[in-house]
Scaffold this motif. Structure first.
Motif, PDB file in Angstrom:
ATOM      1  N   ASP A 199      36.985  -9.575 -20.421  1.00 23.93           N
ATOM      2  CA  ASP A 199      38.104  -8.867 -21.051  1.00 23.93           C
ATOM      3  C   ASP A 199      38.274  -7.475 -20.426  1.00 23.93           C
ATOM      4  OD1 ASP A 199      39.990  -7.681 -22.708  1.00 23.93           O
ATOM      5  OD2 ASP A 199      39.102  -8.464 -24.550  1.00 23.93           O
ATOM      6  N   PRO A 200      38.987  -7.401 -19.298  1.00 24.93           N
ATOM      7  CA  PRO A 200      39.173  -6.108 -18.628  1.00 24.93           C
ATOM      8  C   PRO A 200      39.865  -5.064 -19.509  1.00 24.93           C
ATOM      9  CG  PRO A 200      40.011  -7.914 -17.264  1.00 24.93           C
ATOM     10  CD  PRO A 200      39.619  -8.501 -18.581  1.00 24.93           C
ATOM     11  N   ASP A 201      40.759  -5.495 -20.414  1.00 22.06           N
ATOM     12  CA  ASP A 201      41.424  -4.538 -21.313  1.00 22.06           C
ATOM     13  C   ASP A 201      40.405  -3.881 -22.249  1.00 22.06           C
ATOM     14  OD1 ASP A 201      43.908  -5.081 -20.226  1.00 22.06           O
ATOM     15  OD2 ASP A 201      44.439  -6.550 -21.771  1.00 22.06           O
ATOM     16  N   LEU A 202      39.470  -4.664 -22.772  1.00 19.56           N
ATOM     17  CA  LEU A 202      38.425  -4.107 -23.632  1.00 19.56           C
ATOM     18  C   LEU A 202      37.570  -3.115 -22.849  1.00 19.56           C
ATOM     19  CD1 LEU A 202      36.731  -4.021 -26.266  1.00 19.56           C
ATOM     20  CD2 LEU A 202      35.405  -5.917 -25.307  1.00 19.56           C
ATOM     21  N   LEU A 203      37.227  -3.443 -21.614  1.00 17.23           N
ATOM     22  CA  LEU A 203      36.406  -2.539 -20.795  1.00 17.23           C
ATOM     23  C   LEU A 203      37.120  -1.213 -20.552  1.00 17.23           C
ATOM     24  CD1 LEU A 203      35.008  -5.122 -18.202  1.00 17.23           C
ATOM     25  CD2 LEU A 203      33.906  -4.258 -20.291  1.00 17.23           C
ATOM     26  N   ARG A 204      38.419  -1.276 -20.268  1.00 19.84           N
ATOM     27  CA  ARG A 204      39.195  -0.033 -20.072  1.00 19.84           C
ATOM     28  C   ARG A 204      39.262   0.771 -21.378  1.00 19.84           C
ATOM     29  NH1 ARG A 204      41.964  -3.458 -16.558  1.00 19.84           N
ATOM     30  NH2 ARG A 204      43.427  -4.161 -18.144  1.00 19.84           N
ATOM     31  N   TRP A 205      39.461   0.086 -22.516  1.00 18.99           N
ATOM     32  CA  TRP A 205      39.507   0.761 -23.813  1.00 18.99           C
ATOM     33  C   TRP A 205      38.175   1.449 -24.098  1.00 18.99           C
ATOM     34  CZ3 TRP A 205      36.752  -0.120 -28.404  1.00 18.99           C
ATOM     35  CH2 TRP A 205      37.209   0.601 -29.514  1.00 18.99           C
ATOM     36  N   LEU A 206      37.071   0.770 -23.842  1.00 16.27           N
ATOM     37  CA  LEU A 206      35.755   1.388 -24.047  1.00 16.27           C
ATOM     38  C   LEU A 206      35.609   2.643 -23.196  1.00 16.27           C
ATOM     39  CD1 LEU A 206      33.496  -1.784 -24.171  1.00 16.27           C
ATOM     40  CD2 LEU A 206      33.883  -0.158 -26.047  1.00 16.27           C
ATOM     41  N   GLY A 207      36.083   2.573 -21.957  1.00 18.00           N
ATOM     42  CA  GLY A 207      36.026   3.750 -21.084  1.00 18.00           C
ATOM     43  C   GLY A 207      36.842   4.917 -21.611  1.00 18.00           C
ATOM     44  N   ARG A 208      37.968   4.619 -22.262  1.00 20.06           N
ATOM     45  CA  ARG A 208      38.815   5.689 -22.822  1.00 20.06           C
ATOM     46  C   ARG A 208      38.237   6.273 -24.103  1.00 20.06           C
ATOM     47  NH1 ARG A 208      42.841   1.988 -21.551  1.00 20.06           N
ATOM     48  NH2 ARG A 208      43.126   1.472 -23.738  1.00 20.06           N
ATOM     49  N   ILE A 209      37.664   5.431 -24.957  1.00 17.11           N
ATOM     50  CA  ILE A 209      37.203   5.916 -26.259  1.00 17.11           C
ATOM     51  C   ILE A 209      35.813   6.557 -26.188  1.00 17.11           C
ATOM     52  CG2 ILE A 209      36.156   3.766 -27.090  1.00 17.11           C
ATOM     53  CD1 ILE A 209      37.421   4.459 -29.852  1.00 17.11           C
ATOM     54  N   ALA A 210      34.989   6.132 -25.245  1.00 17.82           N
ATOM     55  CA  ALA A 210      33.595   6.597 -25.179  1.00 17.82           C
ATOM     56  C   ALA A 210      33.440   8.119 -25.161  1.00 17.82           C
ATOM     57  CB  ALA A 210      32.896   5.974 -23.975  1.00 17.82           C
ATOM     58  N   PRO A 211      34.283   8.877 -24.454  1.00 18.24           N
ATOM     59  CA  PRO A 211      34.081  10.339 -24.439  1.00 18.24           C
ATOM     60  C   PRO A 211      34.233  11.004 -25.812  1.00 18.24           C
ATOM     61  CG  PRO A 211      35.471   9.677 -22.610  1.00 18.24           C
ATOM     62  CD  PRO A 211      35.305   8.465 -23.490  1.00 18.24           C
ATOM     63  N   ARG A 212      34.917  10.370 -26.749  1.00 21.88           N
ATOM     64  CA  ARG A 212      35.090  10.990 -28.061  1.00 21.88           C
ATOM     65  C   ARG A 212      34.211  10.357 -29.140  1.00 21.88           C
ATOM     66  NH1 ARG A 212      40.877   8.222 -28.451  1.00 21.88           N
ATOM     67  NH2 ARG A 212      40.243   6.821 -30.094  1.00 21.88           N
ATOM     68  N   VAL A 213      33.241   9.554 -28.712  1.00 21.77           N
ATOM     69  CA  VAL A 213      32.311   8.906 -29.627  1.00 21.77           C
ATOM     70  C   VAL A 213      30.980   9.652 -29.577  1.00 21.77           C
ATOM     71  CG1 VAL A 213      30.988   6.783 -29.999  1.00 21.77           C
ATOM     72  CG2 VAL A 213      33.399   6.655 -29.418  1.00 21.77           C
ATOM     73  N   ARG A 214      30.425   9.950 -30.748  1.00 25.75           N
ATOM     74  CA  ARG A 214      29.145  10.655 -30.781  1.00 25.75           C
ATOM     75  C   ARG A 214      27.980   9.737 -30.418  1.00 25.75           C
ATOM     76  NH1 ARG A 214      26.447  13.902 -35.789  1.00 25.75           N
ATOM     77  NH2 ARG A 214      24.551  14.434 -34.691  1.00 25.75           N
ATOM     78  N   ARG A 215      27.977   8.517 -30.953  1.00 21.25           N
ATOM     79  CA  ARG A 215      26.924   7.545 -30.665  1.00 21.25           C
ATOM     80  C   ARG A 215      27.562   6.256 -30.177  1.00 21.25           C
ATOM     81  NH1 ARG A 215      24.156   8.831 -36.180  1.00 21.25           N
ATOM     82  NH2 ARG A 215      22.755  10.486 -35.567  1.00 21.25           N
ATOM     83  N   LEU A 216      27.051   5.750 -29.061  1.00 20.39           N
ATOM     84  CA  LEU A 216      27.544   4.510 -28.474  1.00 20.39           C
ATOM     85  C   LEU A 216      26.372   3.539 -28.414  1.00 20.39           C
ATOM     86  CD1 LEU A 216      29.981   3.160 -27.074  1.00 20.39           C
ATOM     87  CD2 LEU A 216      29.154   4.130 -24.930  1.00 20.39           C
ATOM     88  N   VAL A 217      26.535   2.364 -29.038  1.00 23.94           N
ATOM     89  CA  VAL A 217      25.439   1.404 -29.162  1.00 23.94           C
ATOM     90  C   VAL A 217      25.883   0.041 -28.662  1.00 23.94           C
ATOM     91  CG1 VAL A 217      23.908   0.244 -30.810  1.00 23.94           C
ATOM     92  CG2 VAL A 217      24.593   2.628 -31.213  1.00 23.94           C
ATOM     93  N   GLY A 218      25.046  -0.576 -27.852  1.00 23.32           N
ATOM     94  CA  GLY A 218      25.232  -1.966 -27.456  1.00 23.32           C
ATOM     95  C   GLY A 218      24.104  -2.767 -28.075  1.00 23.32           C
ATOM     96  N   LEU A 219      24.418  -3.675 -28.984  1.00 22.80           N
ATOM     97  CA  LEU A 219      23.389  -4.508 -29.588  1.00 22.80           C
ATOM     98  C   LEU A 219      23.119  -5.708 -28.698  1.00 22.80           C
ATOM     99  CD1 LEU A 219      24.334  -4.597 -33.387  1.00 22.80           C
ATOM    100  CD2 LEU A 219      22.593  -3.208 -32.259  1.00 22.80           C
ATOM    101  N   CYS A 220      21.862  -5.913 -28.378  1.00 26.06           N
ATOM    102  CA  CYS A 220      21.435  -7.084 -27.628  1.00 26.06           C
ATOM    103  C   CYS A 220      22.211  -7.173 -26.305  1.00 26.06           C
ATOM    104  CB  CYS A 220      21.604  -8.322 -28.496  1.00 26.06           C
ATOM    105  SG  CYS A 220      20.590  -9.717 -28.021  1.00 26.06           S
ATOM    106  N   THR A 221      22.908  -8.260 -26.050  1.00 24.05           N
ATOM    107  CA  THR A 221      23.642  -8.413 -24.798  1.00 24.05           C
ATOM    108  C   THR A 221      24.945  -7.611 -24.770  1.00 24.05           C
ATOM    109  OG1 THR A 221      24.574 -10.454 -25.681  1.00 24.05           O
ATOM    110  CG2 THR A 221      22.674 -10.678 -24.199  1.00 24.05           C
ATOM    111  N   GLY A 222      25.280  -6.932 -25.851  1.00 23.06           N
ATOM    112  CA  GLY A 222      26.413  -6.002 -25.828  1.00 23.06           C
ATOM    113  C   GLY A 222      26.194  -4.891 -24.810  1.00 23.06           C
ATOM    114  N   THR A 223      24.940  -4.669 -24.416  1.00 20.70           N
ATOM    115  CA  THR A 223      24.622  -3.681 -23.385  1.00 20.70           C
ATOM    116  C   THR A 223      25.321  -4.028 -22.074  1.00 20.70           C
ATOM    117  OG1 THR A 223      22.481  -3.326 -24.416  1.00 20.70           O
ATOM    118  CG2 THR A 223      22.711  -2.566 -22.157  1.00 20.70           C
ATOM    119  N   PHE A 224      25.460  -5.311 -21.762  1.00 25.02           N
ATOM    120  CA  PHE A 224      26.150  -5.715 -20.537  1.00 25.02           C
ATOM    121  C   PHE A 224      27.621  -5.301 -20.571  1.00 25.02           C
ATOM    122  CE2 PHE A 224      22.422  -8.328 -20.220  1.00 25.02           C
ATOM    123  CZ  PHE A 224      22.198  -8.459 -18.860  1.00 25.02           C
ATOM    124  N   VAL A 225      28.233  -5.343 -21.732  1.00 27.25           N
ATOM    125  CA  VAL A 225      29.633  -4.925 -21.862  1.00 27.25           C
ATOM    126  C   VAL A 225      29.740  -3.429 -21.580  1.00 27.25           C
ATOM    127  CG1 VAL A 225      31.613  -4.779 -23.426  1.00 27.25           C
ATOM    128  CG2 VAL A 225      30.108  -6.789 -23.500  1.00 27.25           C
TER     129      VAL A 225
END
Length: 191
Positions: free
Chosen positions: A92-118
């Protein structure tokens, strides 16, 4: 003080323990943080997904009410749940781009289990240490050599006794949040 806004990105999956486990932990934390004398206003949890149906079984569907695209405003904690295989991180390239846009304004970013690959595929782990499900630690290090994969070694005997050993470890991240918010007063009740 307002509750901390938590956004749980529920990815299409084969197991839902990370989704329902996270929701249960935040629910329990809010119950305990509601007691008089608490110095924390708790958590406002929103579940979003790139898919309407996150998981389906015969006679039961886990459905997200909203898309991740609807998220506006500040987010305290963003949690990305696991995916069936590491290759699914690129789907899902759209989700990856969205994560890149939102991450700078997030205090904590967590990938559970294989969510780390995303998160890695979105370019959000460069320069950070990371881990994933123990079965995929070597794969994470090979796919993203600029990241350091910390392998959690769990003996086979223990794995056979626990239904979801890596997920339980991932959900303990929520316990970390609660310890920080409540001076260790509720963590023993949750874990």
């Amino acid at each position: 003080m307002a509750p901390c806004r938590v956004v749980l990105v529920a990815l299409p999956c084969s197991e839902v323990v990370e989704i329902d486990g996270s929701l249960d932990i935040f629910y329990a934390a809010n119950l305990f943080l509601g007691y008089p004398g608490s110095c924390h206003d708790g958590y406002d949890v929103e579940v979003v997904s790139p898919a309407t149906t996150v998981r389906a079984w015969a006679g039961l569907r886990l459905v997200a009410d909203r898309s991740y695209r609807s998220i506006r405003g500040p987010v305290h904690t963003l949690i990305v749940t696991g995916i069936p295989t590491p290759d699914d991180a690129r789907r899902d390239p759209d989700l990856l781009r969205w994560l890149g846009r939102i991450a700078p304004r997030v205090r904590r970013l967590v990938g559970l289990c294989t969510g780390t690959f995303v998160l890695a595929e979105a370019g959000l782990l460069a320069g950070h240490r990371a881990t994933t499900h123990w079965m995929y630690c070597d794969d994470l290090a090979a796919r993203y050599p600029e990241r350091i994969a910390l392998q959690i070694v769990i003996p086979v005997e223990i794995c056979m006794k626990l239904l979801y050993p890596a997920t339980k470890q991932g959900l303990k991240i929520a316990g970390f949040f609660f310890r920080r918010a409540s001076a260790n007063s509720i963590t023993p009740m949750l874990m």
